[in-house]
Scaffold this motif. Structure first.
Motif, PDB file in Angstrom:
ATOM      1  N   ASN A   6      10.002  -1.892   2.616  1.00 56.65           N
ATOM      2  CA  ASN A   6      10.407  -1.508   1.270  1.00 56.65           C
ATOM      3  C   ASN A   6       9.395  -0.479   0.778  1.00 56.65           C
ATOM      4  OD1 ASN A   6      10.560  -1.364  -1.587  1.00 56.65           O
ATOM      5  ND2 ASN A   6      11.621  -3.341  -1.640  1.00 56.65           N
ATOM      6  N   PHE A   7       9.782   0.792   0.822  1.00 53.33           N
ATOM      7  CA  PHE A   7       8.860   1.869   0.473  1.00 53.33           C
ATOM      8  C   PHE A   7       8.334   1.745  -0.955  1.00 53.33           C
ATOM      9  CE2 PHE A   7       9.995   5.426   3.739  1.00 53.33           C
ATOM     10  CZ  PHE A   7       9.659   4.569   4.774  1.00 53.33           C
ATOM     11  N   ASP A   8       9.161   1.299  -1.896  1.00 52.15           N
ATOM     12  CA  ASP A   8       8.702   1.161  -3.276  1.00 52.15           C
ATOM     13  C   ASP A   8       7.577   0.132  -3.388  1.00 52.15           C
ATOM     14  OD1 ASP A   8      10.470   3.088  -4.223  1.00 52.15           O
ATOM     15  OD2 ASP A   8      12.028   1.610  -4.697  1.00 52.15           O
ATOM     16  N   GLU A   9       7.737  -0.987  -2.705  1.00 54.38           N
ATOM     17  CA  GLU A   9       6.698  -2.022  -2.732  1.00 54.38           C
ATOM     18  C   GLU A   9       5.418  -1.530  -2.067  1.00 54.38           C
ATOM     19  OE1 GLU A   9       8.021  -5.746  -1.098  1.00 54.38           O
ATOM     20  OE2 GLU A   9       9.636  -5.932  -2.585  1.00 54.38           O
ATOM     21  N   ILE A  10       5.552  -0.809  -0.980  1.00 55.75           N
ATOM     22  CA  ILE A  10       4.383  -0.295  -0.272  1.00 55.75           C
ATOM     23  C   ILE A  10       3.661   0.733  -1.138  1.00 55.75           C
ATOM     24  CG2 ILE A  10       3.601   1.003   1.750  1.00 55.75           C
ATOM     25  CD1 ILE A  10       6.002  -0.363   3.242  1.00 55.75           C
ATOM     26  N   LYS A  11       4.425   1.605  -1.809  1.00 60.40           N
ATOM     27  CA  LYS A  11       3.797   2.585  -2.712  1.00 60.40           C
ATOM     28  C   LYS A  11       3.026   1.883  -3.822  1.00 60.40           C
ATOM     29  CE  LYS A  11       6.699   6.647  -2.174  1.00 60.40           C
ATOM     30  NZ  LYS A  11       7.560   7.626  -2.830  1.00 60.40           N
ATOM     31  N   GLU A  12       3.575   0.805  -4.345  1.00 58.33           N
ATOM     32  CA  GLU A  12       2.880   0.052  -5.398  1.00 58.33           C
ATOM     33  C   GLU A  12       1.564  -0.526  -4.879  1.00 58.33           C
ATOM     34  OE1 GLU A  12       3.334  -0.126  -8.701  1.00 58.33           O
ATOM     35  OE2 GLU A  12       4.871   1.383  -8.298  1.00 58.33           O
ATOM     36  N   LYS A  13       1.562  -1.008  -3.642  1.00 52.09           N
ATOM     37  CA  LYS A  13       0.328  -1.517  -3.043  1.00 52.09           C
ATOM     38  C   LYS A  13      -0.694  -0.397  -2.879  1.00 52.09           C
ATOM     39  CE  LYS A  13       2.564  -5.141  -0.290  1.00 52.09           C
ATOM     40  NZ  LYS A  13       2.843  -5.577   1.098  1.00 52.09           N
ATOM     41  N   ILE A  14      -0.231   0.770  -2.476  1.00 52.26           N
ATOM     42  CA  ILE A  14      -1.125   1.927  -2.314  1.00 52.26           C
ATOM     43  C   ILE A  14      -1.705   2.315  -3.673  1.00 52.26           C
ATOM     44  CG2 ILE A  14      -1.235   4.375  -1.695  1.00 52.26           C
ATOM     45  CD1 ILE A  14       0.922   3.695   0.482  1.00 52.26           C
ATOM     46  N   ILE A  15      -0.863   2.373  -4.686  1.00 56.06           N
ATOM     47  CA  ILE A  15      -1.324   2.719  -6.032  1.00 56.06           C
ATOM     48  C   ILE A  15      -2.363   1.714  -6.522  1.00 56.06           C
ATOM     49  CG2 ILE A  15      -0.608   2.851  -8.463  1.00 56.06           C
ATOM     50  CD1 ILE A  15       2.061   4.124  -7.352  1.00 56.06           C
ATOM     51  N   GLU A  16      -2.098   0.444  -6.275  1.00 52.81           N
ATOM     52  CA  GLU A  16      -3.048  -0.606  -6.660  1.00 52.81           C
ATOM     53  C   GLU A  16      -4.416  -0.333  -6.019  1.00 52.81           C
ATOM     54  OE1 GLU A  16      -2.977  -5.253  -5.785  1.00 52.81           O
ATOM     55  OE2 GLU A  16      -1.109  -4.511  -6.683  1.00 52.81           O
ATOM     56  N   ASN A  17      -4.404   0.046  -4.751  1.00 50.72           N
ATOM     57  CA  ASN A  17      -5.652   0.361  -4.059  1.00 50.72           C
ATOM     58  C   ASN A  17      -6.284   1.656  -4.558  1.00 50.72           C
ATOM     59  OD1 ASN A  17      -5.396  -1.949  -2.561  1.00 50.72           O
ATOM     60  ND2 ASN A  17      -4.926  -0.922  -0.631  1.00 50.72           N
ATOM     61  N   LEU A  18      -5.458   2.653  -4.873  1.00 51.49           N
ATOM     62  CA  LEU A  18      -5.986   3.914  -5.377  1.00 51.49           C
ATOM     63  C   LEU A  18      -6.735   3.724  -6.695  1.00 51.49           C
ATOM     64  CD1 LEU A  18      -3.000   6.295  -4.581  1.00 51.49           C
ATOM     65  CD2 LEU A  18      -5.303   6.391  -3.568  1.00 51.49           C
ATOM     66  N   LYS A  19      -6.344   2.703  -7.428  1.00 50.48           N
ATOM     67  CA  LYS A  19      -7.005   2.436  -8.706  1.00 50.48           C
ATOM     68  C   LYS A  19      -8.411   1.865  -8.520  1.00 50.48           C
ATOM     69  CE  LYS A  19      -2.937   2.139 -11.603  1.00 50.48           C
ATOM     70  NZ  LYS A  19      -2.289   1.412 -12.685  1.00 50.48           N
ATOM     71  N   LYS A  20      -8.831   1.725  -7.262  1.00 50.30           N
ATOM     72  CA  LYS A  20     -10.198   1.279  -6.951  1.00 50.30           C
ATOM     73  C   LYS A  20     -11.095   2.443  -6.529  1.00 50.30           C
ATOM     74  CE  LYS A  20      -8.306  -3.106  -5.406  1.00 50.30           C
ATOM     75  NZ  LYS A  20      -7.915  -3.907  -4.243  1.00 50.30           N
ATOM     76  N   VAL A  21     -10.528   3.659  -6.503  1.00 51.61           N
ATOM     77  CA  VAL A  21     -11.277   4.846  -6.087  1.00 51.61           C
ATOM     78  C   VAL A  21     -11.632   5.660  -7.335  1.00 51.61           C
ATOM     79  CG1 VAL A  21     -11.219   6.987  -4.736  1.00 51.61           C
ATOM     80  CG2 VAL A  21     -10.078   4.924  -3.866  1.00 51.61           C
ATOM     81  N   VAL A  71      -9.626   7.768  -0.445  1.00 51.06           N
ATOM     82  CA  VAL A  71      -8.180   7.712  -0.678  1.00 51.06           C
ATOM     83  C   VAL A  71      -7.458   7.359   0.621  1.00 51.06           C
ATOM     84  CG1 VAL A  71      -6.151   9.136  -1.239  1.00 51.06           C
ATOM     85  CG2 VAL A  71      -8.173   9.182  -2.730  1.00 51.06           C
ATOM     86  N   LYS A  72      -7.849   7.982   1.712  1.00 52.25           N
ATOM     87  CA  LYS A  72      -7.239   7.687   3.007  1.00 52.25           C
ATOM     88  C   LYS A  72      -7.478   6.227   3.396  1.00 52.25           C
ATOM     89  CE  LYS A  72      -7.470   8.960   7.874  1.00 52.25           C
ATOM     90  NZ  LYS A  72      -8.059   9.861   8.867  1.00 52.25           N
ATOM     91  N   LEU A  73      -8.705   5.758   3.234  1.00 51.02           N
ATOM     92  CA  LEU A  73      -9.034   4.387   3.633  1.00 51.02           C
ATOM     93  C   LEU A  73      -8.300   3.336   2.814  1.00 51.02           C
ATOM     94  CD1 LEU A  73     -12.860   4.746   4.329  1.00 51.02           C
ATOM     95  CD2 LEU A  73     -11.012   4.470   6.005  1.00 51.02           C
ATOM     96  N   VAL A  74      -8.128   3.571   1.510  1.00 48.67           N
ATOM     97  CA  VAL A  74      -7.415   2.563   0.709  1.00 48.67           C
ATOM     98  C   VAL A  74      -5.923   2.571   1.025  1.00 48.67           C
ATOM     99  CG1 VAL A  74      -9.144   2.496  -1.129  1.00 48.67           C
ATOM    100  CG2 VAL A  74      -7.135   3.958  -1.407  1.00 48.67           C
ATOM    101  N   ALA A  75      -5.384   3.716   1.431  1.00 51.03           N
ATOM    102  CA  ALA A  75      -3.985   3.744   1.876  1.00 51.03           C
ATOM    103  C   ALA A  75      -3.851   2.957   3.181  1.00 51.03           C
ATOM    104  CB  ALA A  75      -3.500   5.176   2.050  1.00 51.03           C
ATOM    105  N   LEU A  76      -4.790   3.160   4.094  1.00 47.71           N
ATOM    106  CA  LEU A  76      -4.758   2.439   5.370  1.00 47.71           C
ATOM    107  C   LEU A  76      -5.013   0.945   5.202  1.00 47.71           C
ATOM    108  CD1 LEU A  76      -6.631   4.957   7.682  1.00 47.71           C
ATOM    109  CD2 LEU A  76      -4.226   4.246   7.867  1.00 47.71           C
ATOM    110  N   ALA A  77      -5.609   0.547   4.094  1.00 50.15           N
ATOM    111  CA  ALA A  77      -5.872  -0.870   3.838  1.00 50.15           C
ATOM    112  C   ALA A  77      -4.600  -1.650   3.535  1.00 50.15           C
ATOM    113  CB  ALA A  77      -6.871  -1.015   2.689  1.00 50.15           C
ATOM    114  N   VAL A  78      -3.521  -0.939   3.234  1.00 45.21           N
ATOM    115  CA  VAL A  78      -2.226  -1.603   3.032  1.00 45.21           C
ATOM    116  C   VAL A  78      -1.700  -1.957   4.425  1.00 45.21           C
ATOM    117  CG1 VAL A  78       0.143  -1.295   2.195  1.00 45.21           C
ATOM    118  CG2 VAL A  78      -1.782  -0.395   0.865  1.00 45.21           C
TER     119      VAL A  78
END
Length: 114
Positions: A6-21, A71-78
Motif C-alpha cells: 500500500n503505497f499510501d501507507e508506506i509514504k506515511e511511514k516515510i514521512i513519519e521518519n522524515l520528521k526525525k531529520v 533522508v536516505k537512511l530514514v527512508a530505508l528504515a521503513v
C-alpha cells in the motif's frame, strides 16, 4: 509480494521518519520545513524503490551531504523499502512560505527566524 504494498501507507511511514531529520541550524524537521517536494515509490524487479526529491534552504548549505544521507537512511528504515535515492533540486527555490503551520509554530516558540 511487492505488488501487495500500500503505497499510501508506506509514504506515511516515510514521512513519519522524515520528521526525525533536522537541519542543524533550524529547529524544524525537513518535512515540516518544506524541503521534501516529492516521495515517489515504484516497484522494480520485485523490489520497492523510493525516490525523494528535496531541496535545501540554501544551495550553499554546508551540511547538504549529511542531510541527504539522513533522508536516505530514514527512508530505508521503513521495512518495505528496499532501495532509496535522494535527488536535490532547486526548482522551485525554497522559501519560508513552504514551512508547514506546525513548523511555523515550532519556530515561533523557539525564537528561530528564517
Amino acid at each position: 509480494m511487492a505488488s501487495d504494498y500500500n503505497f499510501d501507507e508506506i509514504k506515511e511511514k516515510i514521512i513519519e521518519n522524515l520528521k526525525k531529520v533536522f537541519d542543524p541550524e533550524i529547529p524544524v524537521n525537513v518535512y515540516d520545513l518544506g524541503l521534501i517536494y516529492e516521495i515517489n515509490l515504484s516497484i522494480k524487479e520485485d523490489k520497492l524503490d523510493c525516490l525523494i526529491y528535496m531541496t535545501l534552504t540554501s544551495p550553499a548549505c554546508p551540511v547538504a551531504g549529511s542531510i541527504m544521507e539522513q533522508v536516505k537512511l530514514v527512508a530505508l528504515a521503513v521495512p518495505e523499502v528496499d532501495q532509496a535515492k535522494v535527488h536535490i533540486t532547486f526548482s522551485p527555490r525554497w522559501t519560508n512560505e513552504m514551512v508547514s503551520e506546525e513548523g511555523k509554530e515550532i519556530m515561533a516558540a523557539s525564537g528561530a527566524v528564517i
